[in-house]
Design a protein around this motif. Structure first.
Motif, PDB file in Angstrom:
ATOM      1  N   TYR A 102       0.810  -1.220   0.000  1.00 47.20           N
ATOM      2  CA  TYR A 102       0.000   0.000   0.000  1.00 47.20           C
ATOM      3  C   TYR A 102       0.853   1.285   0.000  1.00 47.20           C
ATOM      4  CZ  TYR A 102      -3.816  -3.186   1.172  1.00 47.20           C
ATOM      5  OH  TYR A 102      -4.723  -4.215   1.163  1.00 47.20           O
ATOM      6  N   ALA A 103       2.138   1.171  -0.299  1.00 47.59           N
ATOM      7  CA  ALA A 103       3.006   2.356  -0.310  1.00 47.59           C
ATOM      8  C   ALA A 103       2.606   3.311  -1.434  1.00 47.59           C
ATOM      9  CB  ALA A 103       4.465   1.944  -0.476  1.00 47.59           C
ATOM     10  N   ASP A 104       2.699   4.598  -1.164  1.00 45.98           N
ATOM     11  CA  ASP A 104       2.409   5.615  -2.167  1.00 45.98           C
ATOM     12  C   ASP A 104       3.724   6.065  -2.799  1.00 45.98           C
ATOM     13  OD1 ASP A 104       1.458   7.570  -3.800  1.00 45.98           O
ATOM     14  OD2 ASP A 104       0.662   8.863  -2.224  1.00 45.98           O
ATOM     15  N   LEU A 105       4.030   5.483  -3.968  1.00 47.97           N
ATOM     16  CA  LEU A 105       5.273   5.790  -4.682  1.00 47.97           C
ATOM     17  C   LEU A 105       4.963   6.418  -6.040  1.00 47.97           C
ATOM     18  CD1 LEU A 105       7.105   2.448  -3.828  1.00 47.97           C
ATOM     19  CD2 LEU A 105       7.579   4.689  -2.827  1.00 47.97           C
ATOM     20  N   LYS A 106       3.855   7.105  -6.088  1.00 44.94           N
ATOM     21  CA  LYS A 106       3.422   7.726  -7.333  1.00 44.94           C
ATOM     22  C   LYS A 106       4.471   8.705  -7.856  1.00 44.94           C
ATOM     23  CE  LYS A 106      -0.338  10.482  -9.313  1.00 44.94           C
ATOM     24  NZ  LYS A 106      -1.628  11.170  -9.055  1.00 44.94           N
ATOM     25  N   ASP A 107       4.811   8.561  -9.135  1.00 43.03           N
ATOM     26  CA  ASP A 107       5.757   9.445  -9.841  1.00 43.03           C
ATOM     27  C   ASP A 107       7.175   9.393  -9.269  1.00 43.03           C
ATOM     28  OD1 ASP A 107       3.711  10.360 -11.549  1.00 43.03           O
ATOM     29  OD2 ASP A 107       3.102  11.886 -10.096  1.00 43.03           O
ATOM     30  N   SER A 126       1.862   4.494  -9.920  1.00 41.88           N
ATOM     31  CA  SER A 126       1.425   5.134 -11.166  1.00 41.88           C
ATOM     32  C   SER A 126       2.383   6.266 -11.540  1.00 41.88           C
ATOM     33  CB  SER A 126       0.002   5.686 -11.016  1.00 41.88           C
ATOM     34  OG  SER A 126      -0.080   6.615  -9.944  1.00 41.88           O
ATOM     35  N   GLY A 127       2.786   6.270 -12.800  1.00 35.74           N
ATOM     36  CA  GLY A 127       3.687   7.308 -13.290  1.00 35.74           C
ATOM     37  C   GLY A 127       5.113   7.189 -12.804  1.00 35.74           C
ATOM     38  N   ALA A 128       5.436   6.136 -12.068  1.00 31.17           N
ATOM     39  CA  ALA A 128       6.794   5.985 -11.520  1.00 31.17           C
ATOM     40  C   ALA A 128       7.780   5.589 -12.617  1.00 31.17           C
ATOM     41  CB  ALA A 128       6.801   4.936 -10.415  1.00 31.17           C
ATOM     42  N   ASN A 129       9.044   5.940 -12.393  1.00 26.75           N
ATOM     43  CA  ASN A 129      10.112   5.553 -13.311  1.00 26.75           C
ATOM     44  C   ASN A 129      10.818   4.326 -12.739  1.00 26.75           C
ATOM     45  OD1 ASN A 129      12.282   5.284 -15.023  1.00 26.75           O
ATOM     46  ND2 ASN A 129      13.263   7.208 -14.479  1.00 26.75           N
ATOM     47  N   LEU A 130      10.550   3.174 -13.344  1.00 28.07           N
ATOM     48  CA  LEU A 130      11.145   1.917 -12.889  1.00 28.07           C
ATOM     49  C   LEU A 130      11.996   1.291 -13.990  1.00 28.07           C
ATOM     50  CD1 LEU A 130       7.975   0.651 -11.074  1.00 28.07           C
ATOM     51  CD2 LEU A 130      10.211   0.700  -9.969  1.00 28.07           C
ATOM     52  N   SER A 146      -0.137   2.109 -13.611  1.00 31.93           N
ATOM     53  CA  SER A 146      -0.641   2.796 -14.797  1.00 31.93           C
ATOM     54  C   SER A 146       0.263   3.981 -15.167  1.00 31.93           C
ATOM     55  CB  SER A 146      -2.066   3.299 -14.554  1.00 31.93           C
ATOM     56  OG  SER A 146      -2.132   4.133 -13.407  1.00 31.93           O
ATOM     57  N   GLY A 147       0.612   4.041 -16.438  1.00 42.62           N
ATOM     58  CA  GLY A 147       1.449   5.134 -16.917  1.00 42.62           C
ATOM     59  C   GLY A 147       2.892   5.071 -16.457  1.00 42.62           C
ATOM     60  N   ALA A 148       3.293   3.989 -15.798  1.00 38.42           N
ATOM     61  CA  ALA A 148       4.672   3.876 -15.299  1.00 38.42           C
ATOM     62  C   ALA A 148       5.627   3.507 -16.430  1.00 38.42           C
ATOM     63  CB  ALA A 148       4.747   2.830 -14.195  1.00 38.42           C
ATOM     64  N   ASP A 149       6.870   3.956 -16.302  1.00 38.67           N
ATOM     65  CA  ASP A 149       7.906   3.581 -17.269  1.00 38.67           C
ATOM     66  C   ASP A 149       8.580   2.311 -16.756  1.00 38.67           C
ATOM     67  OD1 ASP A 149       9.900   3.327 -19.118  1.00 38.67           O
ATOM     68  OD2 ASP A 149      10.606   5.397 -18.993  1.00 38.67           O
ATOM     69  N   GLY A 162      -3.951  -8.961 -11.057  1.00 41.18           N
ATOM     70  CA  GLY A 162      -4.859  -7.853 -10.770  1.00 41.18           C
ATOM     71  C   GLY A 162      -4.227  -6.488 -10.828  1.00 41.18           C
ATOM     72  N   ALA A 163      -2.975  -6.393 -11.252  1.00 39.47           N
ATOM     73  CA  ALA A 163      -2.286  -5.100 -11.307  1.00 39.47           C
ATOM     74  C   ALA A 163      -2.782  -4.275 -12.496  1.00 39.47           C
ATOM     75  CB  ALA A 163      -0.780  -5.291 -11.412  1.00 39.47           C
ATOM     76  N   SER A 164      -2.715  -2.961 -12.359  1.00 39.95           N
ATOM     77  CA  SER A 164      -3.072  -2.065 -13.454  1.00 39.95           C
ATOM     78  C   SER A 164      -1.802  -1.635 -14.180  1.00 39.95           C
ATOM     79  CB  SER A 164      -3.808  -0.824 -12.932  1.00 39.95           C
ATOM     80  OG  SER A 164      -4.048   0.075 -14.005  1.00 39.95           O
ATOM     81  N   LEU A 165      -1.693  -2.060 -15.448  1.00 38.40           N
ATOM     82  CA  LEU A 165      -0.559  -1.683 -16.294  1.00 38.40           C
ATOM     83  C   LEU A 165      -1.057  -0.825 -17.459  1.00 38.40           C
ATOM     84  CD1 LEU A 165       1.011  -5.221 -16.181  1.00 38.40           C
ATOM     85  CD2 LEU A 165       2.145  -3.186 -15.296  1.00 38.40           C
ATOM     86  N   ARG A 166      -2.157  -0.170 -17.238  1.00 40.83           N
ATOM     87  CA  ARG A 166      -2.781   0.665 -18.263  1.00 40.83           C
ATOM     88  C   ARG A 166      -1.851   1.810 -18.675  1.00 40.83           C
ATOM     89  NH1 ARG A 166      -8.020   4.427 -16.987  1.00 40.83           N
ATOM     90  NH2 ARG A 166      -8.671   4.883 -19.146  1.00 40.83           N
ATOM     91  N   TYR A 167      -1.623   1.931 -19.965  1.00 41.74           N
ATOM     92  CA  TYR A 167      -0.743   2.952 -20.539  1.00 41.74           C
ATOM     93  C   TYR A 167       0.712   2.834 -20.069  1.00 41.74           C
ATOM     94  CZ  TYR A 167      -5.162   5.219 -21.791  1.00 41.74           C
ATOM     95  OH  TYR A 167      -6.414   5.494 -22.294  1.00 41.74           O
TER      96      TYR A 167
END
Length: 280
Positions: A102-107, A126-130, A146-149, A162-167
């Motif tokens: 549940y960590a918030d690592l957005k962007d 979401s939006g994170a650079n990995l 979603s939207g992650a690199d 069940g993960a979201s890999l959208r975009y």
């Protein structure tokens, strides 16, 4: 269910193998310490006896004697202590599994991060650079990517159910034996991604160009429960099986409505717009 059990057993085996391997070094260091110290003290006592014997027969000559042995002992003890300390630190680093549920690592910028075996259940990435990150055996169940690199990211044996890999950008990502059951791959970029033995049961494969992916076998798209296919450009080697890339388009509006909490009207509009696109 069987696949999830196998993934779990594989992660546990890897974790214990690493732990045993590095604990052996620690145990060897602990055993070696008293042996080496005993040898040095024995050598020191013998030199003292020799000095006592010589003192009765001849005049002693100036020697470094005890101070040399003492200095050598201090150096050896310091070296052994450092050896044990480094092994403790290294063993701890290898066996400790990061808990980021549940960590918030957005962007966040996590490029080249070592998150192998980490627990990232329902984490917000979401939006994170990995890019080029190591997520082998990582648990990403229900995570938002979603939207992650994720280009060149290593997801070998990772749990992405069940993960979201959208975009998301999955270019050249390694998804070998990854669990993608129920994952959302809507509009993901897959060029050069490796899907060898990946579990795609129940995954949403909507508006995807998978022509350039590696090791995506037809059986992965035909397995039960099968992934939802709609407006997918399939790899050339799947065409001889007459696999319909739009076989589940009639189910997509309801799926989109449920996943994205939008009306059926809006979901139908998204489907219609996607199907206008021509793959080149």
């Amino acid at each position: 269910m069987k696949i999830e059990v196998i993934f779990k057993m594989s992660r546990q085996f890897k974790w214990w193998t690493a732990k045993i391997k590095h604990n052996k070094l620690l145990i060897m260091g602990v055993i070696a310490t008293p042996i080496l110290l005993s040898m040095m003290w024995g050598c020191n006592d013998r030199l003292k006896l020799d000095d006592d014997h010589l003192s009765h027969n001849q005049e002693p000559t100036p020697q470094r004697g005890d101070s040399s042995i003492s200095d050598l002992g201090i150096i050896a003890m310091g070296a052994i202590g450092l050896f044990i300390l480094l092994n403790l630190r290294f063993t701890s680093k290898v066996t400790k599994k990061a808990n980021l549920n549940y960590a918030d690592l957005k962007d966040h910028n996590l490029s080249k991060a070592d998150l192998s075996g980490a627990d990232l259940n329902y984490a917000n990435l979401s939006g994170a650079n990995l890019t080029s990150a190591n997520l082998r055996y990582a648990n990403l169940r229900g995570a938002d990517l979603s939207g992650a690199d994720l280009s060149e990211t290593n997801f070998t044996y990772a749990n992405l159910s069940g993960a979201s890999l959208r975009y998301a950008n999955l270019s050249r990502a390694n998804l070998t034996s990854a669990n993608l059951s129920g994952a959302d791959l809507n509009c993901a970029l897959l060029r050069g991604a490796n899907f060898s033995d990946a579990n795609l049961s129940g995954a949403l494969l909507f508006f995807l160009n998978s022509r350039d992916v590696h090791n995506l076998e037809p059986l992965q798209l035909l397995a039960k429960p099968s992934p939802f296919l709609c407006h997918v450009a399939l790899p050339p080697y799947s065409q001889p099986l007459d696999l319909n890339p739009n076989r589940d388009c009639h189910l997509i509006p309801q799926l989109l409505s449920d996943r994205y909490h939008i009306s059926l009207t809006e979901a139908q509009y998204i489907l219609n717009e996607a199907r206008r696109h021509q793959w080149h």
